[in-house]
Design a protein around this motif. Sequence first.
Motif, PDB file in Angstrom:
ATOM      1  N   ALA A 164       5.994   1.326 -40.210  1.00 30.40           N
ATOM      2  CA  ALA A 164       6.143   2.228 -39.071  1.00 30.40           C
ATOM      3  C   ALA A 164       7.204   1.624 -38.159  1.00 30.40           C
ATOM      4  O   ALA A 164       7.320   0.403 -38.059  1.00 30.40           O
ATOM      5  CB  ALA A 164       4.826   2.377 -38.319  1.00 30.40           C
ATOM      6  N   ASP A 165       7.966   2.478 -37.490  1.00 28.10           N
ATOM      7  CA  ASP A 165       9.166   2.031 -36.754  1.00 28.10           C
ATOM      8  C   ASP A 165       9.245   2.833 -35.454  1.00 28.10           C
ATOM      9  O   ASP A 165       9.205   4.069 -35.497  1.00 28.10           O
ATOM     10  CB  ASP A 165      10.373   2.310 -37.671  1.00 28.10           C
ATOM     11  CG  ASP A 165      11.702   1.820 -37.139  1.00 28.10           C
ATOM     12  OD1 ASP A 165      11.722   1.075 -36.147  1.00 28.10           O
ATOM     13  OD2 ASP A 165      12.730   2.183 -37.747  1.00 28.10           O
ATOM     14  N   SER A 166       9.323   2.135 -34.324  1.00 27.22           N
ATOM     15  CA  SER A 166       9.321   2.838 -33.040  1.00 27.22           C
ATOM     16  C   SER A 166      10.016   2.008 -31.967  1.00 27.22           C
ATOM     17  O   SER A 166      10.030   0.773 -32.049  1.00 27.22           O
ATOM     18  CB  SER A 166       7.867   3.111 -32.635  1.00 27.22           C
ATOM     19  OG  SER A 166       7.791   3.808 -31.431  1.00 27.22           O
ATOM     20  N   ILE A 211      13.318  -1.943 -26.464  1.00 27.21           N
ATOM     21  CA  ILE A 211      12.537  -2.747 -27.417  1.00 27.21           C
ATOM     22  C   ILE A 211      12.314  -1.906 -28.662  1.00 27.21           C
ATOM     23  O   ILE A 211      11.828  -0.771 -28.573  1.00 27.21           O
ATOM     24  CB  ILE A 211      11.149  -3.107 -26.835  1.00 27.21           C
ATOM     25  CG1 ILE A 211      11.259  -3.758 -25.455  1.00 27.21           C
ATOM     26  CG2 ILE A 211      10.366  -3.959 -27.830  1.00 27.21           C
ATOM     27  CD1 ILE A 211      11.888  -5.120 -25.428  1.00 27.21           C
ATOM     28  N   ASP A 212      12.647  -2.461 -29.817  1.00 30.97           N
ATOM     29  CA  ASP A 212      12.413  -1.778 -31.092  1.00 30.97           C
ATOM     30  C   ASP A 212      11.557  -2.699 -31.941  1.00 30.97           C
ATOM     31  O   ASP A 212      11.793  -3.914 -31.980  1.00 30.97           O
ATOM     32  CB  ASP A 212      13.771  -1.519 -31.773  1.00 30.97           C
ATOM     33  CG  ASP A 212      13.686  -0.515 -32.916  1.00 30.97           C
ATOM     34  OD1 ASP A 212      12.573  -0.226 -33.401  1.00 30.97           O
ATOM     35  OD2 ASP A 212      14.762  -0.029 -33.325  1.00 30.97           O
ATOM     36  N   CYS A 213      10.536  -2.125 -32.584  1.00 26.47           N
ATOM     37  CA  CYS A 213       9.689  -2.948 -33.456  1.00 26.47           C
ATOM     38  C   CYS A 213       9.271  -2.148 -34.680  1.00 26.47           C
ATOM     39  O   CYS A 213       9.140  -0.925 -34.619  1.00 26.47           O
ATOM     40  CB  CYS A 213       8.442  -3.423 -32.710  1.00 26.47           C
ATOM     41  SG  CYS A 213       7.440  -4.590 -33.685  1.00 26.47           S
ATOM     42  N   PHE A 219      15.123   5.668 -27.828  1.00 27.25           N
ATOM     43  CA  PHE A 219      13.706   5.967 -28.059  1.00 27.25           C
ATOM     44  C   PHE A 219      13.531   6.360 -29.521  1.00 27.25           C
ATOM     45  O   PHE A 219      14.395   7.034 -30.093  1.00 27.25           O
ATOM     46  CB  PHE A 219      13.231   7.120 -27.172  1.00 27.25           C
ATOM     47  CG  PHE A 219      12.915   6.708 -25.755  1.00 27.25           C
ATOM     48  CD1 PHE A 219      11.613   6.427 -25.369  1.00 27.25           C
ATOM     49  CD2 PHE A 219      13.923   6.591 -24.807  1.00 27.25           C
ATOM     50  CE1 PHE A 219      11.321   6.051 -24.059  1.00 27.25           C
ATOM     51  CE2 PHE A 219      13.638   6.210 -23.492  1.00 27.25           C
ATOM     52  CZ  PHE A 219      12.337   5.939 -23.117  1.00 27.25           C
ATOM     53  N   GLU A 220      12.422   5.951 -30.116  1.00 27.02           N
ATOM     54  CA  GLU A 220      12.195   6.206 -31.545  1.00 27.02           C
ATOM     55  C   GLU A 220      10.711   6.389 -31.828  1.00 27.02           C
ATOM     56  O   GLU A 220       9.868   5.678 -31.268  1.00 27.02           O
ATOM     57  CB  GLU A 220      12.711   5.011 -32.360  1.00 27.02           C
ATOM     58  CG  GLU A 220      12.470   5.126 -33.863  1.00 27.02           C
ATOM     59  CD  GLU A 220      13.011   3.916 -34.639  1.00 27.02           C
ATOM     60  OE1 GLU A 220      12.994   2.796 -34.089  1.00 27.02           O
ATOM     61  OE2 GLU A 220      13.436   4.106 -35.793  1.00 27.02           O
ATOM     62  N   HIS A 221      10.411   7.355 -32.685  1.00 30.92           N
ATOM     63  CA  HIS A 221       9.079   7.480 -33.271  1.00 30.92           C
ATOM     64  C   HIS A 221       9.222   7.686 -34.775  1.00 30.92           C
ATOM     65  O   HIS A 221      10.251   8.195 -35.231  1.00 30.92           O
ATOM     66  CB  HIS A 221       8.322   8.695 -32.708  1.00 30.92           C
ATOM     67  CG  HIS A 221       7.567   8.415 -31.447  1.00 30.92           C
ATOM     68  ND1 HIS A 221       6.613   7.418 -31.352  1.00 30.92           N
ATOM     69  CD2 HIS A 221       7.600   9.027 -30.232  1.00 30.92           C
ATOM     70  CE1 HIS A 221       6.097   7.443 -30.125  1.00 30.92           C
ATOM     71  NE2 HIS A 221       6.687   8.390 -29.424  1.00 30.92           N
TER      72      HIS A 221
HETATM   73 MG    MG Z   1      13.417   1.037 -34.967  1.00 29.51          MG
END
Ligand code: MG
Length: 256
Positions: free
Chosen positions: A112-114, A101-103, A239-241
């Motif tokens: 902001a993107d994670s 899931i990316d939002c 995975f993203e922060h």
């Molecule tokens: Mg993203």
Amino acid sequence: MSWERQINIKTPAQIKTMREAGRINAEVLARVKELLQPGVTTADLNAAAEEVLKSHGCVSPFKGYGHPPFPASITVCINDEMVHGIPHPKRKLKGGEIVSIDCGTILDGFVADSAFTAGIGEISQQAEILLKVTEGALFAGIEKMRKGNRVGDISAAIQTYVEGHGLQVTREYTGHGVGRKMHEGPQVPNVGSSGSGIPLRPGMTIALEPMVLAGTHETRVLPDHWTVVSADGSLTAHFEHTIAVTEGDPLILTLP
Ligand code: MG
Ligand code: MG
């Protein structure tokens, strides 16, 4: 100027706004995570995300992005789907699948993107390892986000971590600066050499996002023009922060 070259240093006040956007984004992801069960449709997940965003008066930068315009506020990717999957009312989650899931969240003009990947019920040992390595690679990259280091130090840390665990990381899709726009400079590849690239400076805000594949690192885009899948059908995770470079330790903006 192409987005990769537009680096915008943020003021402390702007970073504070991005931290608030990141907190809301974390709330959205936590809500979606609660719903990850067999039988739930990927469109249900998007609807739940939009509800949380709306409760804060926020929207996602994903909706309407690109050509053709992306139709949803989150991306949902299952198994071999790596990024940019489109939620669908007929696609139900099944036990044993892994779901990414990316939002993104826009608050007061800042993004902001994670993203995260999780299993539905019991998943294979191979899938468990893939998730752990991808999250570990993200944190190996974050650890390098220090004043005086270079972009290549981040890339090399991610690549070394992933390949050291016998997995592959994407070549085509990268991390990126983020701020008033979802994509700013610098571009941060998931592979590279330490000591190369531009130096990191306090006030840079970057979304790091390793995308890891259990088989080949090659990918292809489905005919929907969005969904990116592994070329060989192997499992993938993401995975993203969003993180700020400071005078001291890296500051993760998308934690709860
Ligand atoms: Mg993203
Ligand atoms: Mg991103």
